[in-house]
Design an enzyme around this catalytic site. Structure first.
Site, PDB file in Angstrom:
ATOM      1  N   ASP A 103       0.828  -1.285   0.093  1.00  0.00           N
ATOM      2  CA  ASP A 103      -0.029   0.062   0.034  1.00  0.00           C
ATOM      3  C   ASP A 103       0.903   1.367  -0.061  1.00  0.00           C
ATOM      4  O   ASP A 103       0.322   2.236   0.420  1.00  0.00           O
ATOM      5  CB  ASP A 103      -0.964  -0.053   1.173  1.00  0.00           C
ATOM      6  CG  ASP A 103      -0.324  -0.097   2.614  1.00  0.00           C
ATOM      7  OD1 ASP A 103       1.063  -0.041   2.453  1.00  0.00           O
ATOM      8  OD2 ASP A 103      -1.074   0.196   3.683  1.00  0.00           O
TER       9      ASP A 103
ATOM     10  N   HIS B  49      28.492   6.174 -13.383  1.00  0.00           N
ATOM     11  CA  HIS B  49      27.158   6.317 -12.644  1.00  0.00           C
ATOM     12  C   HIS B  49      27.181   5.235 -11.560  1.00  0.00           C
ATOM     13  O   HIS B  49      26.216   4.575 -11.216  1.00  0.00           O
ATOM     14  CB  HIS B  49      26.131   6.045 -13.600  1.00  0.00           C
ATOM     15  CG  HIS B  49      25.930   7.158 -14.394  1.00  0.00           C
ATOM     16  ND1 HIS B  49      25.046   7.083 -15.611  1.00  0.00           N
ATOM     17  CD2 HIS B  49      26.041   8.425 -14.401  1.00  0.00           C
ATOM     18  CE1 HIS B  49      24.679   8.143 -16.258  1.00  0.00           C
ATOM     19  NE2 HIS B  49      25.570   9.166 -15.627  1.00  0.00           N
TER      20      HIS B  49
ATOM     21  N   ASP C 181      29.585  13.415  -6.293  1.00  0.00           N
ATOM     22  CA  ASP C 181      28.701  13.777  -7.353  1.00  0.00           C
ATOM     23  C   ASP C 181      27.047  14.012  -6.654  1.00  0.00           C
ATOM     24  O   ASP C 181      26.613  13.068  -6.501  1.00  0.00           O
ATOM     25  CB  ASP C 181      28.789  13.272  -8.667  1.00  0.00           C
ATOM     26  CG  ASP C 181      27.843  14.254  -9.599  1.00  0.00           C
ATOM     27  OD1 ASP C 181      27.171  15.112  -9.295  1.00  0.00           O
ATOM     28  OD2 ASP C 181      28.122  13.865 -10.923  1.00  0.00           O
TER      29      ASP C 181
ATOM     30  N   ASP D 293      23.749  20.654  -8.349  1.00  0.00           N
ATOM     31  CA  ASP D 293      24.417  19.447  -9.239  1.00  0.00           C
ATOM     32  C   ASP D 293      26.049  19.801  -8.847  1.00  0.00           C
ATOM     33  O   ASP D 293      26.691  20.639  -9.652  1.00  0.00           O
ATOM     34  CB  ASP D 293      24.102  19.143 -10.632  1.00  0.00           C
ATOM     35  CG  ASP D 293      24.855  18.049 -11.064  1.00  0.00           C
ATOM     36  OD1 ASP D 293      25.564  17.428 -10.384  1.00  0.00           O
ATOM     37  OD2 ASP D 293      24.432  17.753 -12.249  1.00  0.00           O
TER      38      ASP D 293
ATOM     39  N   HIS E 295      32.840  11.718 -20.784  1.00  0.00           N
ATOM     40  CA  HIS E 295      31.501  12.195 -20.684  1.00  0.00           C
ATOM     41  C   HIS E 295      31.498  13.875 -21.144  1.00  0.00           C
ATOM     42  O   HIS E 295      32.305  14.346 -21.065  1.00  0.00           O
ATOM     43  CB  HIS E 295      30.796  11.958 -19.264  1.00  0.00           C
ATOM     44  CG  HIS E 295      31.861  12.699 -18.072  1.00  0.00           C
ATOM     45  ND1 HIS E 295      31.651  14.063 -17.892  1.00  0.00           N
ATOM     46  CD2 HIS E 295      32.554  12.195 -17.216  1.00  0.00           C
ATOM     47  CE1 HIS E 295      32.438  14.354 -16.815  1.00  0.00           C
ATOM     48  NE2 HIS E 295      32.973  13.429 -16.553  1.00  0.00           N
TER      49      HIS E 295
ATOM     50  N   HIS F 284      25.545  20.524 -18.774  1.00  0.00           N
ATOM     51  CA  HIS F 284      24.208  20.258 -19.146  1.00  0.00           C
ATOM     52  C   HIS F 284      23.456  21.360 -18.282  1.00  0.00           C
ATOM     53  O   HIS F 284      23.801  22.170 -17.552  1.00  0.00           O
ATOM     54  CB  HIS F 284      23.698  18.822 -18.542  1.00  0.00           C
ATOM     55  CG  HIS F 284      23.832  18.578 -17.262  1.00  0.00           C
ATOM     56  ND1 HIS F 284      23.217  18.998 -16.160  1.00  0.00           N
ATOM     57  CD2 HIS F 284      24.779  17.831 -16.462  1.00  0.00           C
ATOM     58  CE1 HIS F 284      23.376  18.341 -14.738  1.00  0.00           C
ATOM     59  NE2 HIS F 284      24.669  17.823 -15.158  1.00  0.00           N
TER      60      HIS F 284
ATOM     61  N   HIS G 246      19.014  17.391 -14.843  1.00  0.00           N
ATOM     62  CA  HIS G 246      19.200  17.390 -16.483  1.00  0.00           C
ATOM     63  C   HIS G 246      18.132  18.187 -17.101  1.00  0.00           C
ATOM     64  O   HIS G 246      16.969  17.685 -17.430  1.00  0.00           O
ATOM     65  CB  HIS G 246      19.172  16.054 -17.072  1.00  0.00           C
ATOM     66  CG  HIS G 246      20.590  15.339 -16.702  1.00  0.00           C
ATOM     67  ND1 HIS G 246      21.042  14.312 -17.013  1.00  0.00           N
ATOM     68  CD2 HIS G 246      21.982  15.776 -15.900  1.00  0.00           C
ATOM     69  CE1 HIS G 246      22.140  13.628 -16.394  1.00  0.00           C
ATOM     70  NE2 HIS G 246      22.578  14.905 -15.837  1.00  0.00           N
TER      71      HIS G 246
ATOM     72  N   GLU H  80      31.577  20.512 -15.384  1.00  0.00           N
ATOM     73  CA  GLU H  80      32.005  19.629 -15.063  1.00  0.00           C
ATOM     74  C   GLU H  80      33.350  18.708 -15.782  1.00  0.00           C
ATOM     75  O   GLU H  80      32.752  17.654 -16.123  1.00  0.00           O
ATOM     76  CB  GLU H  80      30.966  18.500 -14.603  1.00  0.00           C
ATOM     77  CG  GLU H  80      29.950  18.293 -15.680  1.00  0.00           C
ATOM     78  CD  GLU H  80      28.995  17.547 -15.147  1.00  0.00           C
ATOM     79  OE1 GLU H  80      29.124  16.307 -14.349  1.00  0.00           O
ATOM     80  OE2 GLU H  80      27.553  17.608 -15.236  1.00  0.00           O
TER      81      GLU H  80
ATOM     82  N   TYR I 121      39.705  10.436 -15.667  1.00  0.00           N
ATOM     83  CA  TYR I 121      39.657   9.291 -15.008  1.00  0.00           C
ATOM     84  C   TYR I 121      40.875   8.242 -15.812  1.00  0.00           C
ATOM     85  O   TYR I 121      40.860   7.821 -16.786  1.00  0.00           O
ATOM     86  CB  TYR I 121      38.241   8.571 -15.351  1.00  0.00           C
ATOM     87  CG  TYR I 121      36.916   9.509 -15.141  1.00  0.00           C
ATOM     88  CD1 TYR I 121      36.643   9.524 -13.810  1.00  0.00           C
ATOM     89  CD2 TYR I 121      36.733  10.519 -15.953  1.00  0.00           C
ATOM     90  CE1 TYR I 121      35.631  10.483 -13.633  1.00  0.00           C
ATOM     91  CE2 TYR I 121      35.858  11.469 -15.760  1.00  0.00           C
ATOM     92  CZ  TYR I 121      35.298  11.394 -14.632  1.00  0.00           C
ATOM     93  OH  TYR I 121      34.296  12.353 -14.460  1.00  0.00           O
TER      94      TYR I 121
ATOM     95  N   ARG J 126      36.596  14.233 -10.632  1.00  0.00           N
ATOM     96  CA  ARG J 126      35.669  15.471 -11.399  1.00  0.00           C
ATOM     97  C   ARG J 126      35.367  16.647 -10.661  1.00  0.00           C
ATOM     98  O   ARG J 126      35.228  16.590  -9.207  1.00  0.00           O
ATOM     99  CB  ARG J 126      34.027  14.648 -11.636  1.00  0.00           C
ATOM    100  CG  ARG J 126      33.066  15.714 -12.558  1.00  0.00           C
ATOM    101  CD  ARG J 126      32.103  14.812 -13.141  1.00  0.00           C
ATOM    102  NE  ARG J 126      31.194  14.263 -12.203  1.00  0.00           N
ATOM    103  CZ  ARG J 126      31.254  12.742 -12.187  1.00  0.00           C
ATOM    104  NH1 ARG J 126      32.221  11.855 -12.760  1.00  0.00           N
ATOM    105  NH2 ARG J 126      30.399  12.058 -11.204  1.00  0.00           N
TER     106      ARG J 126
ATOM    107  N   GLU K  39      32.783  19.975 -10.332  1.00  0.00           N
ATOM    108  CA  GLU K  39      31.614  20.432 -10.974  1.00  0.00           C
ATOM    109  C   GLU K  39      31.035  21.615 -10.520  1.00  0.00           C
ATOM    110  O   GLU K  39      30.639  21.524  -8.976  1.00  0.00           O
ATOM    111  CB  GLU K  39      30.609  19.392 -11.112  1.00  0.00           C
ATOM    112  CG  GLU K  39      29.151  19.957 -11.838  1.00  0.00           C
ATOM    113  CD  GLU K  39      28.284  18.563 -11.810  1.00  0.00           C
ATOM    114  OE1 GLU K  39      28.622  17.648 -11.120  1.00  0.00           O
ATOM    115  OE2 GLU K  39      27.458  18.703 -12.858  1.00  0.00           O
TER     116      GLU K  39
END
Ligand code: MN
Length: 429
Positions: free
Chosen positions: A41, A246, A263, A274, A355, A359, A366, A384, A388, A397, A399
């Site tokens: 529920d 990710h 991040d 972000d 990457h 954005h 995003h 950002e 790596y 990174r 950002e």
């Protein structure tokens, strides 16, 4: 409400901007998001549809706005529908908006209970030539879940098949991409809360701490400061985990000598921050880690200068990739000669920076906006750059969140990013 909502003049102005974009005799319809079922529920926590929030400020399930600016009866030009709370709802789920509250928040005067929806919808549709329907139109995203706006679109098309249906999403994207002062204030608040969380992390991170304990420190500061929580699932990645772009497990131990990439961003009043930061778990960068970190930081500082009107996501990204390539040569990852003879479809830098570096940011992490849309003052984007090097257990990174302008403005200017600053703050643990 956990947050201070902008005055209703902000939402009234947003609707006026949308009306200007609608052709004559149009009707626009936007629904609240569903309450998404979890199991048994239970529902997942409710998150309002970003477009409905932008146009009304309403942060409750089962709200609908109909905008029909050329309707002959003035009272029907804007109508909000909301659920009429019965006693049992109030006992189990608490207060639901009264009509007066809806008017206060949104500035819409005509507020109706949902049971009046079908007849009024019919009236407004029959007075309209174009019916604008909302849908998620994010590139590179699809879902098999028939969410509310999509189900509604299918239903209304069956009922009124002779009407001319149009896409609302591109109009909303144009509006939402450029932020009003009220929105910049909300985003600044989200970033400031994220700053507090980062400073907490600097004080609590040490060898042996688990990644999820770092996440817990963030969550604590977010909730203590009025954020609804994380704007997106945070990445807390130590050592080689930082090279998994990710990574969301956040379940490993932070080890002495490793870097920790985070991040993360607070969501305040439905607006997202972000931010990414990379710190040494033990409080001191090794010389190699410092060289790599400063390479990324130099690029970031140069990149922020590119957030000026007329530039685009794709143009900035291409320039930043060139800057990073130069830094990578400096770090000995490959040589200029390697670059000269590289396959242009698979450039050398791609192995270490795979990457996009920016954005749009706003109600969604995003946020809406095109990759070739020229920047306009008041747009907000992330900056950002990353690096790596899996072989060396290095993932970095950094950002920040930048407002486009002739002089770009950094919402995250107060979040520590210099090596000395980070090391000094970690010394005081
Ligand atoms: Mn980002």
């Amino acid at each position: 409400m956990r947050y201070n909502i902008p005055k209703n003049s902000f939402f009234i102005n947003n609707r006026a901007k949308l009306i200007k974009k609608l052709p004559k005799n149009s009707l626009a319809i936007i629904n609240s998001n569903d309450e998404m079922p979890r199991n048994g529920d239970q529902n997942f926590p409710f998150r309002q549809n970003s477009d409905l929030f932008y146009l009304t400020g309403l942060d409750q399930e089962k709200c609908i706005i109909l905008m029909c600016p050329d309707h002959p009866e003035e009272i029907k030009r804007e109508i909000v529908f909301t659920v009429k709370a019965n006693q049992s709802m109030v006992i189990w789920n608490g207060h639901r908006y009264t009509k007066e509250e809806v008017t206060d928040i949104s500035g819409v005067n005509n507020v109706q209970w949902l049971d009046a929806f079908d007849m009024l919808l019919r009236d407004l549709v029959l007075h309209s030539e174009h019916v604008f329907l909302n849908q998620i139109e994010y590139f590179k995203y699809q879902t098999e879940v028939p969410y509310k706006d999509l189900r509604f679109a299918n239903e209304i098309k069956l009922k009124f098949p002779q009407h001319n249906f149009k896409r609302l999403a591109p109009l909303m994207a144009d509006l939402r991409a450029v932020k009003e002062p009220e929105e910049l204030e909300m985003m600044q608040k989200a970033v400031d809360i994220t700053n507090k969380a980062f400073r907490k992390v600097l004080k609590t991170t040490r060898p042996g701490v688990m990644e999820y304990q770092v996440e817990a420190a963030m969550s604590y500061e977010f909730l203590m400061n009025g954020a609804s929580g994380h704007a997106y699932p945070p990445i807390v990645a130590s050592g080689k985990n930082a090279c998994i772009l990710h990574y969301l497990d956040n379940d490993k131990e932070c080890k002495d000598g490793d870097l920790l990439l985070m991040d993360f961003g607070a969501e305040y009043g439905n607006y997202a921050a972000d931010i990414s930061r990379t710190i040494p778990v033990n409080g001191k960068f090794t010389p190699r880690q410092k060289d790599c970190y400063n390479a990324v930081l130099r690029v970031m500082k140069e990149a922020i200068k590119l957030y000026v009107p007329g530039n685009t996501i794709n143009k900035v990204d291409a320039q930043v990739k060139k800057m990073m390539e130069k830094e990578m040569i400096g770090l000995g990852l490959f040589t200029q000669e390697d670059v000269n003879k590289q396959n242009p479809d698979n450039p050398k830098y791609f192995q270490y920076f795979m990457h996009g570096m920016n954005h749009y940011l706003g109600l969604d992490v995003h946020d809406v906006g095109g990759k070739d849309t020229p920047f306009v003052a008041g747009m907000v984007l992330t900056c950002e750059p990353g690096l790596y090097i899996a072989d060396e257990n290095i993932g970095i990174r950094i950002e920040n969140d930048i407002v486009v302008g002739d002089t770009p403005f950094d919402l995250s200017r107060n979040i520590p990013r210099e090596v000395d600053e980070i090391e000094n703050l970690m010394l005081k643990r």
